[in-house]
Design an enzyme around this catalytic site. Sequence first.
Site, PDB file in Angstrom:
ATOM      1  N   HIS A   1      41.123 -23.070 -55.103  1.00  0.00           N
ATOM      2  CA  HIS A   1      40.888 -23.768 -53.829  1.00  0.00           C
ATOM      3  C   HIS A   1      42.130 -24.551 -53.401  1.00  0.00           C
ATOM      4  CE1 HIS A   1      36.814 -22.661 -54.703  1.00  0.00           C
ATOM      5  NE2 HIS A   1      36.432 -23.090 -53.529  1.00  0.00           N
ATOM      6  N   PRO A   2      42.516 -24.423 -52.136  1.00  0.00           N
ATOM      7  CA  PRO A   2      43.660 -25.197 -51.650  1.00  0.00           C
ATOM      8  C   PRO A   2      43.274 -26.673 -51.525  1.00  0.00           C
ATOM      9  CG  PRO A   2      42.573 -24.128 -49.803  1.00  0.00           C
ATOM     10  CD  PRO A   2      41.869 -23.642 -51.049  1.00  0.00           C
TER      11      PRO A   2
ATOM     12  N   PHE B   1      40.470 -31.322 -56.475  1.00  0.00           N
ATOM     13  CA  PHE B   1      39.260 -31.910 -55.884  1.00  0.00           C
ATOM     14  C   PHE B   1      38.708 -30.907 -54.875  1.00  0.00           C
ATOM     15  CE2 PHE B   1      36.393 -35.055 -54.380  1.00  0.00           C
ATOM     16  CZ  PHE B   1      36.370 -34.995 -52.993  1.00  0.00           C
TER      17      PHE B   1
ATOM     18  N   LEU C   1      35.515 -30.086 -52.206  1.00  0.00           N
ATOM     19  CA  LEU C   1      34.385 -30.679 -51.464  1.00  0.00           C
ATOM     20  C   LEU C   1      34.137 -29.799 -50.246  1.00  0.00           C
ATOM     21  CD1 LEU C   1      33.804 -34.292 -50.402  1.00  0.00           C
ATOM     22  CD2 LEU C   1      34.676 -32.745 -48.688  1.00  0.00           C
ATOM     23  N   ALA C   2      32.891 -29.637 -49.852  1.00  0.00           N
ATOM     24  CA  ALA C   2      32.567 -28.826 -48.667  1.00  0.00           C
ATOM     25  C   ALA C   2      32.996 -29.621 -47.439  1.00  0.00           C
ATOM     26  CB  ALA C   2      31.071 -28.517 -48.631  1.00  0.00           C
ATOM     27  N   ALA C   3      34.168 -29.295 -46.920  1.00  0.00           N
ATOM     28  CA  ALA C   3      34.771 -30.113 -45.858  1.00  0.00           C
ATOM     29  C   ALA C   3      33.897 -30.149 -44.601  1.00  0.00           C
ATOM     30  CB  ALA C   3      36.161 -29.565 -45.515  1.00  0.00           C
TER      31      ALA C   3
END
Length: 174
Positions: free
Chosen positions: A67-68, A119, A121-123
């Site tokens: 994930h970026p 980290f 997280l569903a932005a």
Amino acid sequence: MDMERVNSMGFGEFVDVFGNIIEKCPLVAAAVWSQRPFSNLEDLESHFFAFIDALPRSGQEGILRCHPDLAGRDLQQGTLTAESQREQSQAGLTSLDADDRLRLQRLNAQYRERFGFPFVLAARLSDRDAVPRELARRLHCQPESELRTALGEVKKIGHLRLVDLLGAHPARVE
Ligand SMILES: NC(=O)NC1=NC(=O)NC1=O
């Protein structure tokens, strides 16, 4: 797109369409294809999630490492996938001022240093104020529980990407 269409897809088309449900991990879609036919979005989604849950810890951490960063290098360089670009801009991360971006980069670096993965997280379910707050909070969690939390966010991202492709399930009218 309906489930009949999904179930009729050959391997190549299926991975073309669903290869980025899990960010930069087309292997998951490649594995899930062999589980067809799928009865609905939830059924299809459950196979994506079961694959992730069955991975050894190293594989789960590998998923996270694909994930970026939020507001990270890929965003600055314009090298995000189309899905990530959309999600990060919807959370307002494409218009942070220099101070906020630097703060987020520092928090991301601290988080990665502590846990060994980025980290996640569903932005789309967050916003530019909540992201650093949530990152600072999760920075103090224990590694075991944080791994589970992060994978939960991967699943939220995957769910939203599937809804984009298949359409939300109309609420059943009993
Ligand atoms: N590190 C991240 O959480 N990345 C991302 N979350 C999203 O919702 N899209 C991303 O690219």
